[in-house]
Write an enzyme that holds these catalytic residues in place. Structure first.
Site, PDB file in Angstrom:
ATOM      1  N   ARG A  63      -6.651  10.444   0.016  1.00  0.00           N
ATOM      2  CA  ARG A  63      -6.485  10.936  -1.360  1.00  0.00           C
ATOM      3  C   ARG A  63      -7.836  11.089  -2.046  1.00  0.00           C
ATOM      4  O   ARG A  63      -8.040  12.006  -2.829  1.00  0.00           O
ATOM      5  CB  ARG A  63      -5.568   9.992  -2.139  1.00  0.00           C
ATOM      6  CG  ARG A  63      -4.104  10.134  -1.732  1.00  0.00           C
ATOM      7  CD  ARG A  63      -3.224   9.032  -2.301  1.00  0.00           C
ATOM      8  NE  ARG A  63      -3.329   7.807  -1.512  1.00  0.00           N
ATOM      9  CZ  ARG A  63      -3.242   6.587  -2.027  1.00  0.00           C
ATOM     10  NH1 ARG A  63      -3.075   6.417  -3.330  1.00  0.00           N
ATOM     11  NH2 ARG A  63      -3.328   5.535  -1.234  1.00  0.00           N
ATOM     12  N   HIS A  95       0.865  -1.182   0.000  1.00  0.00           N
ATOM     13  CA  HIS A  95       0.000   0.000   0.000  1.00  0.00           C
ATOM     14  C   HIS A  95       0.896   1.225   0.000  1.00  0.00           C
ATOM     15  O   HIS A  95       1.873   1.283   0.751  1.00  0.00           O
ATOM     16  CB  HIS A  95      -0.880  -0.030   1.257  1.00  0.00           C
ATOM     17  CG  HIS A  95      -2.014   0.944   1.225  1.00  0.00           C
ATOM     18  ND1 HIS A  95      -1.829   2.297   1.322  1.00  0.00           N
ATOM     19  CD2 HIS A  95      -3.347   0.763   1.082  1.00  0.00           C
ATOM     20  CE1 HIS A  95      -3.013   2.903   1.261  1.00  0.00           C
ATOM     21  NE2 HIS A  95      -3.944   1.984   1.110  1.00  0.00           N
TER      22      HIS A  95
END
Lengths: 247, 603
Positions: free
Chosen positions: B256, B236
């Site tokens: 994000r 990740h």
């Protein structure tokens, strides 16, 4: 590197005592890191329950310098390192070994509470419509990570041992999440008053103080539930209505 | 010969995360007796840490969404190495599984007209993730747990399975021990569902909890089942890097999705510099358009921060390697900048990302509404796993099923965020349903007690070795070795070296000793976990060695491009007759014409 001394209670149901360990205190460390370091190098069989190490699973509850806390969310910088740091298992639950306690009674109590029962769907496709503000109120309770620190600190359980008569804060939060769920149509006031023993709570708010999720347990869950019980059982008007068949 | 405490179930589910609980609920609804074994307490499984949401094309926020778009997104994200049948079923069934959770009491965030809200996530064309702030996993596991406890399912908490038992070719049960007393337990079953999650603990830096030791992968391998795609380990892009004690802890992609940007030390949004051709048409080419996308503008394209995880992680590694990283060896993730765009941005961030706010505030003294976070890649998810039939989730061993992270197929070479929670629900249900059917259609099995006796003898060996190093050192050396030699960027010599090291570590694991007694002894547990960790580590290294190209999450420094020879092949691992691990290549599952057409249309 700086070091710190940890006094960790070790034992089993037959008794135990504090053992002292010295471990490094690196920047940013939490108490669980120290326990792990001790486990890896000095005491391989030191029993501790943990999972996420990020404050999300509620497994590593203990009493640190006498305060019920999550070990993974207690940083060493929050504590005074010039004295030994005391780590004990939660007092309210029976010890299994070292820092691990038997919390199974919480699971057993939960099954007694009537499950979620939604109203009929609002839309033909079987879905519901809910407004965010109505959801917000219950989402506060659903943040609960079941660490059982509120159960640990509650004097009704801790001092008076009323485990069989009093569900405790965690299970009132669970009940509140069901009772105030915008879709739920079940009524749990009977068992809250009876088997749940909510009347024993005298709102000292200790549970709210120790909640790592900052749930306002007493104000937002327990007091409104107590009001429901009172409305249901002691309000003369609603008793009258019930006598004539309304719920 | 000692008798073991024995439990009889029609269906035994190993693991109590999202997939395990969903499987147990479904099997129990089919009217068979169900037992669930979990290494932790109920409700603590790793699912609890999932943050962003559940991907399901419900089209509540953008009515252009449907299962075909979700299917195409999943296949593109997986570089077309996915099992297309699984990707299809997943996209088709996820919406019903999410609605079912709501009917069981889950409370998702809402749209303004009162329906389930959906958010943007990397690789998903439209806002698709049903969520609850950034604690969706907790909502999901609690809903399944609270629903499941009223279904008459037997739950064996804090119990660890150490081997599967077989009756000829067929699975017949499992053998393990309970942690509290350290006593052995024998589970006799007609069908077994593996739902054990991932393998992150094979690495030093990981977002995964201690439980993620590849148990299901290893149990299945040793029982003779095929493993697939083991080279595809997802790193990740955003794990915490500072302070050291929280290194690897996940920072959700939702940061994000809500407008957070990635910056190097010069303040440059470096992801704009490197947008892969496969995604060129779907990606914003300027910051303004990217921001509009995160705020729901349907005409805008997604910002490059929301490209797939494999790509973003590699770009971050490049920035760090080339000296443009942050002070503690990461790069910056900034959500505080949105104050330029939104009044009350601090409140907005706290409402949308409450656990991220608390995580950084409490663990790193960082207020994410005011300053950027330092982040870097962390081992997060295993795309590879037990090879299963796309419809039934049955492995190559009759009666042995697998669902969720320990099964392979849905995600191919790279998983899209949000597709894991939907995976657990869709295939958890299918595994439970089919395991129950299998149990009903097939008679009882016979347990070979010699098998159980042998497993019990092996399990207590660490106590019998008077001296020897402790298991923690072996585990830690394995994690460091995997991080160094089989990490994000791989090469031939390193992978060869890893295999040599694994052999040495295996010898050390065979000599490791533990002290104390059998009651709640984490040292003993760690010693027993080593076998699983070594098995999955070897499978990853061997598969990575075989794939001499770079694709999805698998990146080879010595073969940095894609190679057509591997474009339609999956890597298969199985135990040979001599007991050694064998690696072969099998042709990827052929896509039927109608699915091919969908892919073409969505290009």
């Amino acid at each position: 590197m700086a070091t710190a001394t940890f006094r960790i209670w070790r034992g089993d149901p037959n008794g135990g005592k504090f053992h002292e360990y010295v471990a490094e205190a690196a920047p940013g460390m939490v108490v669980l890191d120290a326990v792990h370091a001790i486990q890896a190098s000095q005491a391989n069989d030191l029993a501790v329950r943990w999972n996420c190490k990020a404050g999300k699973c509620g497994s590593c509850s203990a009493e640190i310098n006498g305060m019920p806390r999550l070990m993974c969310m207690t940083r060493l910088t929050q504590l005074t390192l010039d004295k030994p740091i005391t780590i004990e298992p939660m007092h309210t639950f029976p010890v299994i070994k070292d820092l691990v306690t038997d919390v199974s009674r919480n699971f057993r109590a939960k099954i007694q509470i009537k499950p979620f029962k939604p109203r009929k769907p609002d839309a033909p496709d079987g879905t519901w419509r809910m407004a965010q503000p109505d959801v917000d109120r219950v989402q506060e309770f659903r943040k609960c990570i079941e660490c059982f620190l509120c159960q640990d600190v509650c004097h009704v359980l801790r001092e008076h041992h009323l485990h069989d008569k009093f569900w405790g804060p965690r299970l009132y939060v669970y009940s509140a999440a069901l009772e105030m769920h915008p879709l739920d149509v079940e009524d749990r006031s009977g068992e809250l008053r009876g088997a749940g023993g909510i009347g024993y709570c005298n709102i000292t708010k200790c549970c709210t103080k120790v909640c790592p999720e900052s749930i306002k347990i007493t104000d937002n869950a327990i007091i409104p539930l107590k009001e429901r019980v009172v409305d249901h059982f002691y309000d003369p008007l609603s008793r009258l209505f019930r006598a004539f068949g309304a719920k | 010969m000692p008798e073991f405490e024995t439990h009889e179930h029609d269906v035994l589910v190993i693991g109590a995360g999202g997939a395990g609980l969903r499987a147990a609920i479904e099997a129990s609804a089919a009217g068979v007796s169900v037992g669930v074994v979990t290494k932790s307490l109920l409700g603590k499984a790793h699912t609890v840490m999932a943050e962003g949401g559940i991907a399901a094309a419900m089209a509540n926020v953008d009515d252009r969404d449907n299962w075909k778009v979700h299917f195409a997104d999943t296949m593109r994200g997986g570089q077309y190495l996915n099992n297309p049948r699984m990707a299809q079923l997943h996209a088709q069934e996820a919406p019903a599984r999410v609605k079912e959770l709501e009917a069981w009491g889950a409370l998702f965030d809402r749209t303004s007209d009162g329906r389930i809200l959906q958010r943007n996530f990397g690789g998903h064309k439209y806002p698709r993730l049903a969520h609850v702030g950034d604690r969706t996993g907790l909502e999901m596991i609690r809903t399944l747990q609270d629903h499941g406890i009223h279904r008459g399912i037997d739950v064996h908490m804090e119990c660890t399975i150490i081997t599967l038992l077989k009756d000829g070719e067929r699975v017949a049960g499992a053998f393990g021990y309970d942690r509290e007393r350290g006593r052995f337990k024998l589970f006799h079953a007609k069908a077994v569902v593996l739902a054990t999650g991932g393998i992150g603990r094979a690495y030093q830096i990981t977002s995964n909890s201690w439980e993620y030791t590849g148990d299901g992968h290893s149990l299945a391998f040793h029982a003779g089942a095929d493993l697939l795609d083991m080279e595809f380990v997802q790193f990740h892009p955003t794990g915490m890097v500072w302070p050291p004690s929280v290194r690897g802890v996940l920072v959700t992609e939702a940061v994000r999705g809500e407008g957070g940007v990635l910056l190097n030390k010069d303040g440059r949004r470096f992801l704009f510099d490197d947008i892969p051709p496969l995604y060129k048409n779907q990606t914003a080419d300027n910051p303004e358009e990217g921001w509009r996308y995160t705020q729901g503008d349907k005409d805008a394209r997604r910002p490059p921060e929301l490209l797939t995880r494999d790509h973003v992680a590699r770009c971050i590694v490049r920035e760090i390697r080339e000296g443009r990283g942050s002070p503690h060896g990461g790069i910056f993730l900034d959500i505080s900048w949105i104050k330029e765009k939104l009044p009350n941005s601090a409140e907005h961030i706290k409402r949308k990302l409450p656990s991220m706010y608390h995580q950084f505030k409490q663990l790193a003294d960082i207020d994410i509404t005011k300053e950027p976070m330092e982040i870097g890649p962390t081992t997060h998810y295993m795309m590879g796993g037990v090879r299963v039939d796309g419809d039934t989730q049955m492995s190559s061993v009759p009666g042995l099923f697998a669902a969720g992270e320990c099964a392979a197929g849905l995600h191919g070479a790279n998983r899209l965020g949000g597709n894991s929670l939907s995976d657990l629900l869709v295939f958890g249900k299918r595994a439970g349903e089919n395991a129950a059917r299998f149990a009903k259609e097939h008679g009882a099995t016979q347990i070979n007690s010699a098998e159980a006796q042998a497993a019990a003898r092996r399990a207590v060996e660490p106590f019998e070795r008077a001296s020897g190093e402790g298991p923690y050192q072996v585990q830690s050396d394995l994690q460091t070795m995997m991080q160094t030699h089989v990490g994000i960027v791989r090469r031939e010599e390193e992978l060869q070296k890893a295999l040599e090291e694994i052999a040495k570590l295996r010898a050390r694991a065979g000599q490791a000793s533990v002290g104390g007694n059998r009651e709640y002894n984490p040292g003993w547990h760690t010693a027993l976990d080593l076998e699983n960790l070594l098995t999955v580590s070897e499978a990853i290294a061997r598969s990575a060695l075989d794939r001499k190209e770079s694709r999805g999450a698998h990146f080879r420094d010595d073969f940095p491009s894609k190679d057509e020879a591997f474009a339609k092949a999956n890597t298969l691992v199985r135990k040979g007759l001599d007991g050694a691990m064998q690696v072969t290549r099998v042709p990827a599952q052929e896509m039927p014409a109608e699915l091919k057409q969908i892919i073409e249309e969505m290009k």
